[in-house]
Design an enzyme around this catalytic site. Structure first.
Site, short mmCIF file in Angstrom:
data_model
loop_
_atom_site.label_atom_id
_atom_site.label_comp_id
_atom_site.label_asym_id
_atom_site.label_seq_id
_atom_site.Cartn_x
_atom_site.Cartn_y
_atom_site.Cartn_z
N THR A 27 -2.37 3.35 -2.14
CA THR A 27 -1.56 4.22 -2.99
C THR A 27 -0.79 3.31 -3.93
OG1 THR A 27 0.39 4.14 -1.54
CG2 THR A 27 -1.25 5.84 -1.05
N ALA A 56 0.98 0.90 1.11
CA ALA A 56 2.14 1.61 0.56
C ALA A 56 2.97 0.60 -0.22
CB ALA A 56 2.96 2.21 1.70
N ILE A 82 1.85 -3.47 3.23
CA ILE A 82 2.87 -3.38 2.18
C ILE A 82 2.34 -3.97 0.88
CG2 ILE A 82 5.25 -3.92 1.54
CD1 ILE A 82 4.95 -2.13 4.06
N LYS A 83 2.34 -3.13 -0.15
CA LYS A 83 1.86 -3.56 -1.46
C LYS A 83 3.02 -4.16 -2.24
CE LYS A 83 -1.63 -1.47 -4.36
NZ LYS A 83 -2.11 -0.22 -4.96
N ILE A 84 2.84 -5.39 -2.68
CA ILE A 84 3.90 -6.14 -3.36
C ILE A 84 3.36 -6.63 -4.69
CG2 ILE A 84 5.40 -8.20 -3.18
CD1 ILE A 84 5.95 -6.49 -0.82
#
Ligand code: G3P
Length: 214
Positions: A27, A56, A82-84
């Protein structure tokens, strides 16, 4: 190459998941904003549907804010990644989350050297944005090829997610190049399933059957 869906829409995700090939979900803030729903709720629901990594993205861009959001999102389900975004603070967050055993997906990757740094910082995944590179009159597939060459050369354990996929040929080429994963929008997955000769073949079989037996 594994197939993820790039969507935050529960109906789309359920529809594709039922077909058996889906290995994960990505996402981003734009996709979640389209749903106009509570972020955590959406991620929780996706995790209950799909068995596999669910990316996310954090909204904050400073180190402390990113760490706080990341820990909150990671607490939703063990499959949350975790998307960074690829920034200086982003790299620090990737390293520190790795030390805490939380997986990350370095996003907004537009150069092979960004991908290399993210991998060395400890990202579990890197996401080069093929379509957005193409939008600038450069070739997103060359970026993907460079990243795969480098990652294979040094046997990095970071996986590459071909993202910003705009048409089925992007998926075909990403698989040829050896990308570990492609994250594909719903509409493009549907295009990949269909072929006019399959439809025509079904029609012809049915017609021949009916002519013979009815
Ligand atoms: O999820 C990130 C990426 O796939 C976005 O794609 O089409 O907005 O460039 P796009």
């Amino acid at each position: 190459m594994r197939i993820f869906i790039d969507s935050a829409n529960i109906e789309e995700i359920k529809d594709i998941n039922a077909m058996g090939f889906l290995a994960g979900v990505t996402t981003n803030p734009s996709l979640v904003a389209k749903e106009k729903r509570d972020y955590r709720e959406v991620i929780r629901e996706i995790c209950a549907i799909v068995e596999g990594p669910i990316s996310a993205e954090v909204i904050a861009q400073d180190y402390t804010g990113m760490m706080q959001e990341a820990e909150m999102l990671a607490g939703i389900h063990p499959n949350v990644v975790i998307k960074i975004a690829m920034t200086e603070d982003g790299l620090k967050v990737i390293r520190d989350l790795r030390q805490k055993g939380i997986k990350t997906n370095a996003t907004l990757i537009f150069s092979a050297t960004q991908a290399l740094l993210a991998a060395r910082a400890g990202a579990s995944y890197v996401s080069p944005f093929l379509g957005r590179v193409d939008d600038t009159a450069n070739d997103g597939l060359i970026l993907l090829e460079d990243i795969m060459t480098i990652f294979n050369q040094f046997t990095l354990d970071t996986e590459v997610i071909a993202a910003s996929i705009r048409h089925p040929v992007h998926v075909l080429q990403a698989a040829r190049i050896g990308s570990h994963i492609a994250t594909v929008p719903y509409k493009i997955i549907k295009q990949m399933i269909k072929h006019p000769l399959t439809d025509a073949g079904i029609q012809k079989f049915l017609q021949d059957w009916q002519e013979a037996f009815q």
